[in-house]
Write a protein that holds these residues in place. Structure first.
Motif, PDB file in Angstrom:
ATOM      1  N   ILE A   1       0.856  -1.205   0.000  1.00 18.40           N
ATOM      2  CA  ILE A   1       0.000   0.000   0.000  1.00 18.40           C
ATOM      3  C   ILE A   1       0.889   1.253   0.000  1.00 18.40           C
ATOM      4  O   ILE A   1       0.609   2.223  -0.710  1.00 18.40           O
ATOM      5  N   ASP A   2       1.984   1.230   0.745  1.00 15.49           N
ATOM      6  CA  ASP A   2       2.922   2.379   0.718  1.00 15.49           C
ATOM      7  C   ASP A   2       3.432   2.608  -0.701  1.00 15.49           C
ATOM      8  O   ASP A   2       3.545   3.744  -1.160  1.00 15.49           O
ATOM      9  N   HIS A   3       3.743   1.505  -1.385  1.00 16.14           N
ATOM     10  CA  HIS A   3       4.241   1.607  -2.762  1.00 16.14           C
ATOM     11  C   HIS A   3       3.202   2.296  -3.658  1.00 16.14           C
ATOM     12  O   HIS A   3       3.546   3.188  -4.438  1.00 16.14           O
ATOM     13  N   LEU A   4       1.936   1.882  -3.521  1.00 18.81           N
ATOM     14  CA  LEU A   4       0.892   2.471  -4.371  1.00 18.81           C
ATOM     15  C   LEU A   4       0.686   3.957  -4.071  1.00 18.81           C
ATOM     16  O   LEU A   4       0.251   4.717  -4.935  1.00 18.81           O
ATOM     17  N   LYS A   5       1.035   4.358  -2.844  1.00 22.62           N
ATOM     18  CA  LYS A   5       0.824   5.757  -2.457  1.00 22.62           C
ATOM     19  C   LYS A   5       2.002   6.662  -2.800  1.00 22.62           C
ATOM     20  O   LYS A   5       1.912   7.877  -2.642  1.00 22.62           O
ATOM     21  N   GLN A   6       3.122   6.034  -3.184  1.00 18.18           N
ATOM     22  CA  GLN A   6       4.302   6.853  -3.508  1.00 18.18           C
ATOM     23  C   GLN A   6       4.077   7.655  -4.781  1.00 18.18           C
ATOM     24  O   GLN A   6       3.402   7.188  -5.697  1.00 18.18           O
ATOM     25  N   LYS A   7       4.725   8.838  -4.813  1.00 17.33           N
ATOM     26  CA  LYS A   7       4.591   9.693  -5.993  1.00 17.33           C
ATOM     27  C   LYS A   7       5.595   9.242  -7.050  1.00 17.33           C
ATOM     28  O   LYS A   7       6.800   9.219  -6.787  1.00 17.33           O
ATOM     29  N   ASP A   8       5.107   8.843  -8.205  1.00 13.00           N
ATOM     30  CA  ASP A   8       5.984   8.459  -9.310  1.00 13.00           C
ATOM     31  C   ASP A   8       5.179   8.603 -10.610  1.00 13.00           C
ATOM     32  O   ASP A   8       4.580   7.627 -11.085  1.00 13.00           O
ATOM     33  N   PRO A   9       5.153   9.835 -11.172  1.00 13.63           N
ATOM     34  CA  PRO A   9       4.305  10.084 -12.349  1.00 13.63           C
ATOM     35  C   PRO A   9       4.585   9.107 -13.479  1.00 13.63           C
ATOM     36  O   PRO A   9       3.662   8.715 -14.210  1.00 13.63           O
ATOM     37  N   GLU A  10       5.836   8.661 -13.593  1.00 12.87           N
ATOM     38  CA  GLU A  10       6.181   7.742 -14.685  1.00 12.87           C
ATOM     39  C   GLU A  10       5.340   6.460 -14.628  1.00 12.87           C
ATOM     40  O   GLU A  10       4.962   5.902 -15.647  1.00 12.87           O
ATOM     41  N   SER A  11       5.086   6.004 -13.425  1.00 11.16           N
ATOM     42  CA  SER A  11       4.290   4.772 -13.294  1.00 11.16           C
ATOM     43  C   SER A  11       2.877   5.081 -12.776  1.00 11.16           C
ATOM     44  O   SER A  11       2.213   4.224 -12.210  1.00 11.16           O
ATOM     45  N   ASP A  12       2.468   6.356 -12.974  1.00  5.36           N
ATOM     46  CA  ASP A  12       1.086   6.739 -12.643  1.00  5.36           C
ATOM     47  C   ASP A  12       0.727   6.574 -11.170  1.00  5.36           C
ATOM     48  O   ASP A  12      -0.421   6.281 -10.841  1.00  5.36           O
ATOM     49  N   ARG A  13       1.684   6.656 -10.299  1.00  7.96           N
ATOM     50  CA  ARG A  13       1.406   6.637  -8.871  1.00  7.96           C
ATOM     51  C   ARG A  13       1.485   8.079  -8.345  1.00  7.96           C
ATOM     52  O   ARG A  13       2.189   8.888  -8.939  1.00  7.96           O
ATOM     53  N   PRO A  14       0.809   8.423  -7.264  1.00  7.48           N
ATOM     54  CA  PRO A  14       0.063   7.531  -6.374  1.00  7.48           C
ATOM     55  C   PRO A  14      -1.282   7.103  -6.969  1.00  7.48           C
ATOM     56  O   PRO A  14      -1.875   7.800  -7.761  1.00  7.48           O
ATOM     57  N   TYR A  15      -1.715   5.927  -6.519  1.00  9.94           N
ATOM     58  CA  TYR A  15      -3.065   5.462  -6.827  1.00  9.94           C
ATOM     59  C   TYR A  15      -4.044   6.243  -5.959  1.00  9.94           C
ATOM     60  O   TYR A  15      -3.674   6.815  -4.928  1.00  9.94           O
ATOM     61  N   THR A  16      -5.302   6.222  -6.376  1.00 13.97           N
ATOM     62  CA  THR A  16      -6.336   6.826  -5.560  1.00 13.97           C
ATOM     63  C   THR A  16      -7.048   5.718  -4.762  1.00 13.97           C
ATOM     64  O   THR A  16      -6.932   4.542  -5.107  1.00 13.97           O
ATOM     65  N   SER A  17      -7.755   6.116  -3.709  1.00 12.05           N
ATOM     66  CA  SER A  17      -8.351   5.112  -2.820  1.00 12.05           C
ATOM     67  C   SER A  17      -9.880   5.172  -2.847  1.00 12.05           C
ATOM     68  O   SER A  17     -10.453   6.258  -2.866  1.00 12.05           O
ATOM     69  N   ARG A  18     -10.520   4.018  -2.869  1.00 13.53           N
ATOM     70  CA  ARG A  18     -11.986   3.926  -2.782  1.00 13.53           C
ATOM     71  C   ARG A  18     -12.325   2.719  -1.910  1.00 13.53           C
ATOM     72  O   ARG A  18     -11.761   1.651  -2.093  1.00 13.53           O
ATOM     73  N   TYR A  19     -13.247   2.878  -0.965  1.00  9.46           N
ATOM     74  CA  TYR A  19     -13.660   1.723  -0.156  1.00  9.46           C
ATOM     75  C   TYR A  19     -15.090   1.919   0.316  1.00  9.46           C
ATOM     76  O   TYR A  19     -15.373   2.818   1.101  1.00  9.46           O
ATOM     77  N   VAL A  20     -15.992   1.068  -0.196  1.00 10.14           N
ATOM     78  CA  VAL A  20     -17.407   1.161   0.171  1.00 10.14           C
ATOM     79  C   VAL A  20     -17.685   0.329   1.420  1.00 10.14           C
ATOM     80  O   VAL A  20     -18.528   0.677   2.243  1.00 10.14           O
ATOM     81  N   GLY A  21     -16.967  -0.795   1.554  1.00  9.45           N
ATOM     82  CA  GLY A  21     -17.222  -1.682   2.693  1.00  9.45           C
ATOM     83  C   GLY A  21     -18.301  -2.706   2.373  1.00  9.45           C
ATOM     84  O   GLY A  21     -18.803  -3.388   3.266  1.00  9.45           O
ATOM     85  N   ALA A  22     -18.679  -2.779   1.105  1.00 10.25           N
ATOM     86  CA  ALA A  22     -19.565  -3.862   0.628  1.00 10.25           C
ATOM     87  C   ALA A  22     -18.799  -4.479  -0.525  1.00 10.25           C
ATOM     88  O   ALA A  22     -18.523  -3.816  -1.529  1.00 10.25           O
TER      89      ALA A  22
END
Ligand code: AFP
Length: 344
Positions: free
Chosen positions: A225-246
């Motif tokens: 999860i830390d990796h996905l949140k890192q800033k790296d425009p070349e690899s389109d990171r950070p990812y955005t987060s979504r969680y409905v809980g269903a």
């Protein structure tokens, strides 16, 4: 041929024609699941008006409070399949033991696994909820009606899918020849084909996990999860987060938009929270049919042999590139090995 607008029943009949040996029973099971979905959807859409919100006062096999809508959805499936001649046994999240529909057992060739109302904590706040289902063949011989009959790996599923009660009601299923979605048109009471041959994008930009469990996460989850949140425009990171809980809602978004959903094992729940037979395996079948992947982090979900009806399993599911990268972290592959997925 553009088949948009085709009814679920007609689509199933067309699919059946491609299998000359088919007897039509499986098609009828899907039609009956569609009927259960319509009945549940009708009540869900009027939930604040009819007397259906709140809890029953009892607790299910998982120690969770049973909501009245959970019970209603479960009973709807029992009613729809009772005396149908189709399904001998129902295995539900809401029932500790399998429910035998003995009147069907002399001819019913199938077992139905289902989570009648997934995401029940969303019910009282008008959030998205769903139903998940999976159909298996019964076994012949001595194994008939025994635990072994129900403990087949996900690769043996013949049909699987889910219903999402969201801004519209959608039924999504696979019978092993692609993934199709049907939207309920309440004005005519029919599911109409709206999503033909769904394919999950190879890679997404969204991750979905309960961040509140962060203090209990194990190192691979935290590192990924830390990796996905890192800033790296070349690899389109950070990812955005979504969680409905269903699960159905988080899965459906992931299927259509790409990305990754995780409910891993952690220090509080070593095998996660989701159940193999009626949550993880059916959705794993759907995602694989759509070109995606489903894994525990170290093992393909569909290959797992169940050992318990209500067994929990860590679930990592979504776009193939994203899940492959997660598996690198969970299986402890080296930095160089991870480099092969450098695009992410
Ligand atoms: P409920 O039915 O109790 O709301 O649980 C829903 C669920 O089984 C699944 O649909 C969600 O993905 C997951 O639990 C959410 O669990 P957390 O609340 O622990 O994140």
């Amino acid at each position: 041929m553009n088949m948009k607008g085709l009814t679920l029943t007609r689509h199933i009949l067309l699919e059946q024609r491609a299998h000359p040996t088919a007897t039509g029973e499986l098609s009828t099971i899907l039609t009956q699941i569609g009927l259960a979905a319509k009945i549940i959807s009708r009540v869900v859409s009027r939930a604040g008006l009819v007397d259906i919100l709140g809890v029953t006062g009892s607790v299910n096999v998982h120690g969770e409070e049973v909501k009245r809508l959970d019970e209603y959805a479960n009973q709807t499936f029992i009613n729809v399949f009772g005396h149908s001649g189709l399904v001998c046994t129902l295995v539900s999240e809401e029932m500790e033991k399998p429910r035998h529909l003995s009147e069907n057992c002399s001819q019913g060739k199938y077992t139905l696994f289902f989570d009648p109302l997934d995401g029940s904590s969303n019910i009282d706040v008008n959030g998205t909820i769903g139903t998940i289902f999976s159909v298996h063949h019964r076994l012949r011989g001595d194994l008939h009606g025994s635990e072994k009959e129900w403990f087949q790996p996900g690769t043996q599923q013949v049909v699987a899918g889910y219903i999402i009660y969201g801004s519209s009601t959608l039924l999504v299923y696979t019978a092993g020849t692609g993934v199709y979605g049907f939207t309920l048109d309440p004005s005519i009471g029919e599911f109409l084909l709206s999503h033909e041959r769904i394919r999950v994008p190879p890679r997404g930009k969204t991750y979905s996990i309960n961040e509140g469990n962060g203090p209990y996460w194990r190192p691979p989850t935290r590192a990924f999860i830390d990796h996905l949140k890192q800033k790296d425009p070349e690899s389109d990171r950070p990812y955005t987060s979504r969680y409905v809980g269903a699960l159905v809602a988080d899965f459906h978004r992931t299927l259509l938009k790409g990305g990754i959903f995780l409910y891993p094992g952690d220090d509080k729940n070593p095998t996660g929270k989701l159940r193999l037979l009626y949550e993880a395996a059916p959705l794993a079948y759907v995602i694989e049919q759509a070109g995606g992947r489903a894994s525990t982090g170290t093992e393909r979900i569909l290959d797992i042999h169940p050992v318990d009806l209500h067994q929990k399993i860590p679930l990592i599911i979504g776009s193939p590139v994203d899940v492959a990268l997660a598996e690198d972290f969970f299986s402890g592959r080296t930095a160089q090995e991870k480099d092969r997925s450098k695009r992410v």
